[in-house]
Write a protein that holds these residues in place. Structure first.
Motif, PDB file in Angstrom:
ATOM      1  N   GLN A 203      -2.548   7.047   2.795  1.00 27.24           N
ATOM      2  CA  GLN A 203      -3.722   6.847   1.957  1.00 27.24           C
ATOM      3  C   GLN A 203      -4.073   8.148   1.230  1.00 27.24           C
ATOM      4  OE1 GLN A 203      -7.593   6.081   3.868  1.00 27.24           O
ATOM      5  NE2 GLN A 203      -7.635   4.198   2.655  1.00 27.24           N
TER       6      GLN A 203
ATOM      7  N   THR B 135      -6.118   4.535   8.633  1.00 33.77           N
ATOM      8  CA  THR B 135      -5.345   5.199   7.579  1.00 33.77           C
ATOM      9  C   THR B 135      -3.873   4.830   7.678  1.00 33.77           C
ATOM     10  OG1 THR B 135      -5.086   7.162   8.964  1.00 33.77           O
ATOM     11  CG2 THR B 135      -6.945   7.147   7.418  1.00 33.77           C
TER      12      THR B 135
ATOM     13  N   LEU C 158       0.849  -1.188   0.000  1.00 29.99           N
ATOM     14  CA  LEU C 158       0.000   0.000   0.000  1.00 29.99           C
ATOM     15  C   LEU C 158       0.885   1.239   0.000  1.00 29.99           C
ATOM     16  CD1 LEU C 158      -2.559  -0.903   2.810  1.00 29.99           C
ATOM     17  CD2 LEU C 158      -3.155  -0.339   0.448  1.00 29.99           C
TER      18      LEU C 158
ATOM     19  N   GLY D 137      -7.495   6.068  -2.731  1.00 28.87           N
ATOM     20  CA  GLY D 137      -7.496   4.949  -1.789  1.00 28.87           C
ATOM     21  C   GLY D 137      -8.610   5.071  -0.765  1.00 28.87           C
ATOM     22  N   ALA D 138      -8.819   6.290  -0.263  1.00 28.79           N
ATOM     23  CA  ALA D 138      -9.883   6.518   0.710  1.00 28.79           C
ATOM     24  C   ALA D 138     -11.252   6.247   0.085  1.00 28.79           C
ATOM     25  CB  ALA D 138      -9.812   7.941   1.253  1.00 28.79           C
TER      26      ALA D 138
ATOM     27  N   GLU E 270      -6.783  -1.651  -0.585  1.00 34.33           N
ATOM     28  CA  GLU E 270      -7.160  -0.432   0.158  1.00 34.33           C
ATOM     29  C   GLU E 270      -8.293  -0.716   1.147  1.00 34.33           C
ATOM     30  OE1 GLU E 270      -6.134   2.472   0.907  1.00 34.33           O
ATOM     31  OE2 GLU E 270      -4.611   2.862  -0.605  1.00 34.33           O
TER      32      GLU E 270
ATOM     33  N   ARG F 115      -6.769  -1.913   4.522  1.00 37.42           N
ATOM     34  CA  ARG F 115      -5.949  -0.988   5.319  1.00 37.42           C
ATOM     35  C   ARG F 115      -6.589  -0.795   6.693  1.00 37.42           C
ATOM     36  NH1 ARG F 115      -2.294   3.349   3.890  1.00 37.42           N
ATOM     37  NH2 ARG F 115      -2.767   3.099   1.679  1.00 37.42           N
TER      38      ARG F 115
ATOM     39  N   ALA G  18     -11.653   2.513  -0.036  1.00 36.25           N
ATOM     40  CA  ALA G  18     -11.805   1.972   1.310  1.00 36.25           C
ATOM     41  C   ALA G  18     -13.197   2.213   1.880  1.00 36.25           C
ATOM     42  CB  ALA G  18     -10.752   2.569   2.238  1.00 36.25           C
TER      43      ALA G  18
END
Length: 175
Positions: A32, A59, A28, A36-37, A53, A56, A40
């Protein structure tokens, strides 16, 4: 015993703890980003389904590697997802024939290793039910792509798999 050798089967003649070791890696970005957020926090029913992601931890740059016994996560080891190989180890008491795997949920999953205790096969009805649903879904998605000349043989193979898993759903782990 190494996964993929000896039919991925470990034979035990008594209840005992088993040590499970593996070399694992996840990769990763250290921090982030917006993309990616977005992945996620996306609804798990929307693509991409299995994405690192989503695994994870908060964060951080870490993910959890889970020990899965008969479909249930029973232990977790956190690793730094920097792309480097890391050794993880678990110990778990085997009290019945079981299948064992590792996963980084919801990103990746190993094939199982089967632990056979006292010569008894692995019988987990909920796992067999999942396999039965998977066979039905696979047939639904692939049936139209099978040549007409091969349809009967393919249907017979899928029906055989269905019968096998249906029988397993009626068995208990102690049989």
């Amino acid at each position: 015993m190494e996964a993929g050798t000896k039919d991925s089967k470990l034979l035990l003649n008594k209840k005992q703890p088993v040590n499970i070791t593996a070399r694992v890696a996840a990769n990763l970005p250290e921090h982030q980003d917006e993309a990616g957020a977005a992945i996620a926090h996306r609804d798990p029913l929307l693509q991409p389904y299995w994405h690192i992601e989503r695994a994870r931890i908060g964060t951080s740059g870490k993910v959890g590697v889970e020990l899965v016994i008969n479909g249930k996560a029973v232990d977790t080891a956190e690793i730094i997802a920097d792309g480097k190989w890391v050794n993880v180890s678990f110990s778990y008491p085997i009290t019945a024939s079981s299948w064992v795997a590792l996963r980084i949920l919801p990103s990746s999953h190993t094939n199982p290793v089967f632990i056979q205790l006292n010569g008894k096969p692995v019988r987990e009805p909920h796992s067999a039910e999942w396999c039965l649903r998977a066979v039905d879904q696979c047939w639904k998605m692939k049936q139209s792509n099978i040549r007409p000349s091969e349809q009967a043989a393919a249907k017979a193979a899928y029906d055989s798999a269905r019968r096998t898993y249906e029988a397993m759903t009626r068995e208990t782990p102690d049989e």
